[in-house]
Design an enzyme around this catalytic site. Structure first.
Site, PDB file in Angstrom:
ATOM      1  N   SER A 152       0.996   3.869   2.164  1.00  0.00           N
ATOM      2  CA  SER A 152       0.789   4.389   3.600  1.00  0.00           C
ATOM      3  C   SER A 152       2.470   4.907   3.824  1.00  0.00           C
ATOM      4  O   SER A 152       2.641   5.873   4.953  1.00  0.00           O
ATOM      5  CB  SER A 152       0.193   3.528   4.560  1.00  0.00           C
ATOM      6  OG  SER A 152       1.499   2.530   4.978  1.00  0.00           O
ATOM      7  N   SER A 172      -2.853   6.860   5.905  1.00  0.00           N
ATOM      8  CA  SER A 172      -2.138   5.803   6.540  1.00  0.00           C
ATOM      9  C   SER A 172      -3.048   5.465   7.871  1.00  0.00           C
ATOM     10  O   SER A 172      -3.383   6.190   8.784  1.00  0.00           O
ATOM     11  CB  SER A 172      -1.006   6.102   6.993  1.00  0.00           C
ATOM     12  OG  SER A 172      -0.334   4.977   8.006  1.00  0.00           O
ATOM     13  N   LYS A 198       5.442   0.472   9.259  1.00  0.00           N
ATOM     14  CA  LYS A 198       5.396   2.159   9.910  1.00  0.00           C
ATOM     15  C   LYS A 198       6.483   2.781  10.300  1.00  0.00           C
ATOM     16  O   LYS A 198       7.532   2.012  10.662  1.00  0.00           O
ATOM     17  CB  LYS A 198       4.038   2.293  10.762  1.00  0.00           C
ATOM     18  CG  LYS A 198       2.722   1.407  10.649  1.00  0.00           C
ATOM     19  CD  LYS A 198       2.258   2.444   9.290  1.00  0.00           C
ATOM     20  CE  LYS A 198       0.712   1.598   8.887  1.00  0.00           C
ATOM     21  NZ  LYS A 198      -0.030   2.354   7.826  1.00  0.00           N
ATOM     22  N   SER A 200       0.919  -1.330   0.041  1.00  0.00           N
ATOM     23  CA  SER A 200       0.025  -0.038   0.017  1.00  0.00           C
ATOM     24  C   SER A 200       0.971   1.311  -0.025  1.00  0.00           C
ATOM     25  O   SER A 200       2.070   1.190   0.147  1.00  0.00           O
ATOM     26  CB  SER A 200      -0.909   0.166   1.365  1.00  0.00           C
ATOM     27  OG  SER A 200      -0.435   0.308   2.472  1.00  0.00           O
TER      28      SER A 200
END
Length: 324
Positions: free
Chosen positions: A131, A289, A186, A129
Site C-alpha cells: 500500500s 490502499s 500510511k 503489503s
C-alpha cells in the site's frame, strides 16, 4: 526457595502458552503488554537475586570456607600435616546461578533495554503489503520514532509529553481504528479541521490543488506490471505515488465509521472534513490502499510514531536509508 523452580516453571509456561495461543490465532495478542509483563516479572526476580538469593549463596560459600578452615585446624591439632581440604569447586557450585534464575533474573537487563528502546525511542516494523509503494516496498524493515509526536506510556498509550505536531506528508504508524491490535502505516494527508478532497484521483486540501508532476512509469517487480507514477508536493519533502490505469476514482465498499457524516462520496471520489483530534491518511499506492477513504479517520491517541528509516531489506540492500 525449594518451591521457586516449580513456580518459575509455571510462570515460563504461562508466557510460552500466551505466545503459542497468539501465534495460532486463538487469542488477540498484545506485544507491548507481553514485553511489559516480561520485564516486570524478570525485574522482580532480578531484585530477589540481588538482595536475597545471591547473599544467601555467598553466606553458604563463606560457611563452607569456614568449615574447611576449622577442619584444617583440627587436623593440625591432631598432628596430621598432610591433608587435602579444597573447597573451591564446592564454592563455585554454591555460587552458580540456578536455571530458574538464569532464565529470569539473567534476562532482565536485556529485556529492560529492549523495553525502554521500543517503548520510548525507536520501534522496528516490517512492511507486509504494497500500500505504500513506491515509498516503501514489501519486506522493508523500518524504524519508527516513538517520541517525535510526544512520549506515550506503554500499554495504555497515554501521552505524557506533547512533542512536535503531526505534519502533512508524514509517514506514520498507528493502531488501526477498526482493530487497534493491528499496526498500520500510511501517509498523513489531512490534519484536524482540513477539508480533504480526493476527486478523479487528484488531491485537494482546503480548496487548494496539491501540485503533482508526472514521472516515468513505475515497474512493480512483484506484480510484474507498470503503474502510473507521479511526484506529489504535499509536505516539506515531495514524495512519489502510484495510480493504476483503468481503476475508477470512486470509492467502493466504504465502511461505516465515526465521523462518516463529515464525508461525501460521489462517482468522482470522496470529500471529507477532518474532525478535531484526528487525521486523514492515505497510502502512496493510491488505487491499492485501504485507508481513510474506506475506514475513516485516525484518532491522535492511536498514533504510534513517525516512520523515517529503512534499516534492512534482505532482498535488496540498496533499500537501506532514510525515506523522509
Amino acid at each position: 526457595m525449594k518451591t521457586m523452580p516449580a513456580l518459575t516453571a509455571v510462570v515460563l509456561a504461562a508466557f510460552v502458552g500466551y505466545i503459542g495461543a497468539w501465534y495460532t490465532g486463538a487469542i488477540e495478542g498484545n506485544f507491548a503488554l507481553l514485553m511489559f509483563l516480561a520485564t516486570l516479572v524478570t525485574g522482580l526476580y532480578w531484585l530477589a537475586e540481588k538482595f536475597l538469593f545471591l547473599p544467601r549463596r555467598k553466606r553458604a560459600a563463606e560457611e563452607l570456607q569456614q568449615q574447611a578452615q576449622a577442619r584444617r585446624e583440627q587436623l593440625q591439632r591432631q598432628g596430621i600435616a598432610q591433608h587435602d581440604v579444597d573447597v573451591s569447586e564446592g564454592q563455585l557450585r554454591i555460587l552458580r546461578q540456578p536455571w530458574w534464575l538464569d532464565w529470569t533474573a539473567g534476562l532482565f537487563p536485556v529485556l529492560l533495554v529492549v523495553f525502554v528502546l521500543r517503548s520510548f525511542l525507536f520501534e522496528p516494523f516490517k512492511i507486509p503489503s504494497g500500500s505504500m509503494i513506491p515509498t516503501l516496498l514489501v519486506g522493508d524493515l523500518i524504524l519508527v520514532n516513538k517520541f517525535t509526536y510526544g512520549v506515550r506510556l506503554p500499554v495504555i498509550n497515554k501521552k505524557v509529553t506533547e512533542g512536535q505536531p503531526v505534519q502533512r506528508g508524514d509517514v506514520i504508524v498507528f493502531r488501526y481504528p477498526p482493530q487497534p491490535s493491528l499496526d498500520y502505516i500510511k501517509r498523513v494527508v489531512g490534519l484536524p479541521g482540513d477539508k480533504v478532497e480526493y476527486l478523479n484521483k487528484r488531491l485537494r486540501i482546503n480548496g487548494q490543488d496539491i501540485p503533482t508532476e508526472a514521472l516515468p512509469d513505475f515497474f512493480d517487480t512483484d506484480a510484474m506490471r507498470y503503474f502510473q507514477q507521479f511526484q506529489e508536493s504535499l509536505g516539506a519533502t515531495p514524495h512519489r505515488l502510484l495510480n493504476t490505469q483503468g481503476v475508477p476514482g470512486f470509492i467502493q465498499g466504504a465502511a461505516e465509521f465515526a465521523g462518516r457524516d463529515q464525508c461525501v462520496y460521489s462517482v468522482e471520489g470522496v470529500s471529507c472534513t477532518v474532525p478535531q483530534g484526528q487525521y486523514f491518511v492515505m497510502g502512496d499506492n493510491r488505487d491499492n490502499s485501504l485507508d481513510s477513504r474506506y475506514w475513516g479517520f485516525v484518532p491522535d491517541e492511536n498514533l504510534v510514531g513517525r516512520a523515517f528509516f529503512v534499516w534492512m531489506n534482505f532482498g535488496n540492500l540498496k533499500r537501506i536509508g532514510s525515506f523522509q
